[in-house]
Design a protein around this motif. Structure first.
Motif, PDB file in Angstrom:
ATOM      1  N   LEU A  14     -85.751  44.627  60.085  1.00  0.00           N
ATOM      2  CA  LEU A  14     -84.668  44.290  59.251  1.00  0.00           C
ATOM      3  C   LEU A  14     -85.175  42.980  58.590  1.00  0.00           C
ATOM      4  CD1 LEU A  14     -81.828  44.968  61.728  1.00  0.00           C
ATOM      5  CD2 LEU A  14     -82.605  46.383  59.944  1.00  0.00           C
ATOM      6  N   ALA A  15     -84.588  43.008  57.027  1.00  0.00           N
ATOM      7  CA  ALA A  15     -85.192  41.849  56.464  1.00  0.00           C
ATOM      8  C   ALA A  15     -84.015  41.663  55.523  1.00  0.00           C
ATOM      9  CB  ALA A  15     -86.572  42.240  55.839  1.00  0.00           C
ATOM     10  N   ALA A  16     -84.094  40.371  54.682  1.00  0.00           N
ATOM     11  CA  ALA A  16     -83.139  40.161  53.823  1.00  0.00           C
ATOM     12  C   ALA A  16     -83.471  39.159  52.774  1.00  0.00           C
ATOM     13  CB  ALA A  16     -81.884  39.761  54.300  1.00  0.00           C
ATOM     14  N   GLY A  17     -83.081  39.314  51.511  1.00  0.00           N
ATOM     15  CA  GLY A  17     -83.528  38.541  50.349  1.00  0.00           C
ATOM     16  C   GLY A  17     -82.475  38.240  49.167  1.00  0.00           C
ATOM     17  N   CYS A  18     -82.859  37.624  48.331  1.00  0.00           N
ATOM     18  CA  CYS A  18     -81.771  37.519  47.088  1.00  0.00           C
ATOM     19  C   CYS A  18     -82.652  37.572  45.982  1.00  0.00           C
ATOM     20  CB  CYS A  18     -81.338  36.036  47.256  1.00  0.00           C
ATOM     21  SG  CYS A  18     -80.368  35.692  48.419  1.00  0.00           S
ATOM     22  N   VAL A  19     -81.884  38.167  44.956  1.00  0.00           N
ATOM     23  CA  VAL A  19     -82.203  38.066  43.412  1.00  0.00           C
ATOM     24  C   VAL A  19     -81.512  36.754  42.960  1.00  0.00           C
ATOM     25  CG1 VAL A  19     -81.787  39.094  41.138  1.00  0.00           C
ATOM     26  CG2 VAL A  19     -82.103  40.602  43.020  1.00  0.00           C
ATOM     27  N   LEU A  20     -82.404  35.771  42.951  1.00  0.00           N
ATOM     28  CA  LEU A  20     -82.001  34.323  42.922  1.00  0.00           C
ATOM     29  C   LEU A  20     -82.056  34.083  41.123  1.00  0.00           C
ATOM     30  CD1 LEU A  20     -81.475  31.729  44.197  1.00  0.00           C
ATOM     31  CD2 LEU A  20     -84.028  31.087  43.994  1.00  0.00           C
ATOM     32  N   TRP A  21     -81.024  33.640  40.810  1.00  0.00           N
ATOM     33  CA  TRP A  21     -80.805  33.439  39.359  1.00  0.00           C
ATOM     34  C   TRP A  21     -80.347  32.070  39.101  1.00  0.00           C
ATOM     35  CZ3 TRP A  21     -75.979  32.472  36.988  1.00  0.00           C
ATOM     36  CH2 TRP A  21     -74.949  32.748  37.577  1.00  0.00           C
ATOM     37  N   ARG A  22     -80.413  31.597  37.866  1.00  0.00           N
ATOM     38  CA  ARG A  22     -80.081  30.156  37.212  1.00  0.00           C
ATOM     39  C   ARG A  22     -79.861  30.458  35.617  1.00  0.00           C
ATOM     40  NH1 ARG A  22     -85.115  26.439  36.911  1.00  0.00           N
ATOM     41  NH2 ARG A  22     -86.299  27.405  35.259  1.00  0.00           N
ATOM     42  N   ARG A  23     -79.194  29.613  35.147  1.00  0.00           N
ATOM     43  CA  ARG A  23     -79.187  29.331  33.582  1.00  0.00           C
ATOM     44  C   ARG A  23     -80.291  28.559  33.292  1.00  0.00           C
ATOM     45  NH1 ARG A  23     -76.503  33.421  31.240  1.00  0.00           N
ATOM     46  NH2 ARG A  23     -74.662  34.006  32.481  1.00  0.00           N
ATOM     47  N   LYS A  90     -88.380  50.053  57.188  1.00  0.00           N
ATOM     48  CA  LYS A  90     -88.005  48.745  56.707  1.00  0.00           C
ATOM     49  C   LYS A  90     -86.874  48.781  55.891  1.00  0.00           C
ATOM     50  CE  LYS A  90     -89.660  44.193  55.347  1.00  0.00           C
ATOM     51  NZ  LYS A  90     -90.951  43.484  55.085  1.00  0.00           N
ATOM     52  N   GLU A  91     -85.840  47.807  56.291  1.00  0.00           N
ATOM     53  CA  GLU A  91     -84.559  47.961  55.279  1.00  0.00           C
ATOM     54  C   GLU A  91     -84.348  46.447  55.107  1.00  0.00           C
ATOM     55  OE1 GLU A  91     -81.474  49.357  57.997  1.00  0.00           O
ATOM     56  OE2 GLU A  91     -82.026  51.412  57.702  1.00  0.00           O
ATOM     57  N   VAL A  92     -84.462  46.179  53.595  1.00  0.00           N
ATOM     58  CA  VAL A  92     -84.319  44.983  53.008  1.00  0.00           C
ATOM     59  C   VAL A  92     -82.864  44.901  52.437  1.00  0.00           C
ATOM     60  CG1 VAL A  92     -85.023  42.990  51.745  1.00  0.00           C
ATOM     61  CG2 VAL A  92     -86.465  44.682  52.816  1.00  0.00           C
ATOM     62  N   THR A  93     -81.952  43.896  52.937  1.00  0.00           N
ATOM     63  CA  THR A  93     -80.699  43.986  52.256  1.00  0.00           C
ATOM     64  C   THR A  93     -80.753  42.802  51.360  1.00  0.00           C
ATOM     65  OG1 THR A  93     -79.521  44.447  54.453  1.00  0.00           O
ATOM     66  CG2 THR A  93     -78.233  43.299  52.912  1.00  0.00           C
ATOM     67  N   TYR A  94     -80.151  43.035  50.049  1.00  0.00           N
ATOM     68  CA  TYR A  94     -79.976  42.004  48.955  1.00  0.00           C
ATOM     69  C   TYR A  94     -78.626  41.272  48.643  1.00  0.00           C
ATOM     70  CZ  TYR A  94     -85.163  42.821  48.221  1.00  0.00           C
ATOM     71  OH  TYR A  94     -86.498  43.065  48.280  1.00  0.00           O
ATOM     72  N   TRP A  95     -78.587  39.975  48.312  1.00  0.00           N
ATOM     73  CA  TRP A  95     -77.526  39.556  47.497  1.00  0.00           C
ATOM     74  C   TRP A  95     -78.095  39.107  46.258  1.00  0.00           C
ATOM     75  CZ3 TRP A  95     -77.843  39.715  52.813  1.00  0.00           C
ATOM     76  CH2 TRP A  95     -76.622  40.420  53.533  1.00  0.00           C
ATOM     77  N   ALA A  96     -76.989  38.934  45.307  1.00  0.00           N
ATOM     78  CA  ALA A  96     -77.362  38.005  44.051  1.00  0.00           C
ATOM     79  C   ALA A  96     -77.118  36.814  44.574  1.00  0.00           C
ATOM     80  CB  ALA A  96     -76.439  38.481  42.954  1.00  0.00           C
TER      81      ALA A  96
END
Length: 143
Positions: A14-23, A90-96
């Motif tokens: 189990l893993a996790a991450g983000c699509v990290l964004w900015r202006r 492997k399962e990676v859960t993502y958030w914005a």
């Protein structure tokens, strides 16, 4: 030695991450953060394995901070990525997640970080499967 269903070797990593964004500080356009990991020589989103007792969201936010030096505010959940690593699922859960400040410092795990417009980020991603999260992110009303 054969594995039976339910053996720890069959349970997903189990893993996790983000699509990290900015202006963009230059023109206000949307930018996506990608990190380069020398161990794999790849460009991907900040992500990593969960620690014992950690929720997926806690792990995602921790990994963003560890790998990018940035704090962030999580937004919508994005599609999970499922694939095999060394014969294990492997399962990676993502958030914005919107970057809210910080400074990148290169380290052994991540030696480079770039902020790119979505099309350039899509083209820079090493693994085509990572485009699913970017496409879903671009469809969210959060940005």
């Amino acid at each position: 030695m054969s594995h039976q269903p339910g053996d720890p070797a069959d349970s997903p990593v189990l893993a996790a991450g983000c699509v990290l964004w900015r202006r963009s500080p230059y023109d206000g356009g949307l930018e996506i953060c990608l990190v380069h990991r020398p161990r794999y020589d790849d460009w991907s989103y900040p992500k990593g394995k969960l620690k014992r007792g950690e929720t997926a969201l806690e792990g995602a936010l921790r990994e963003v901070l560890e790998e990018t030096g940035h704090h962030c505010t999580p937004g919508p959940r994005l599609p999970m990525s499922r694939y095999q690593v060394n014969g294990r699922p492997k399962e990676v859960t993502y958030w914005a997640a919107e970057a809210t400040g910080g400074t990148f410092v290169p380290n052994d795990e991540v030696d480079r970080l770039i902020w790119l417009p979505p099309t350039a980020a899509r083209n820079r991603l090493t693994r085509p499967r990572d485009r699913d999260q970017l496409d879903a992110f671009l469809e969210t009303p959060a940005v």
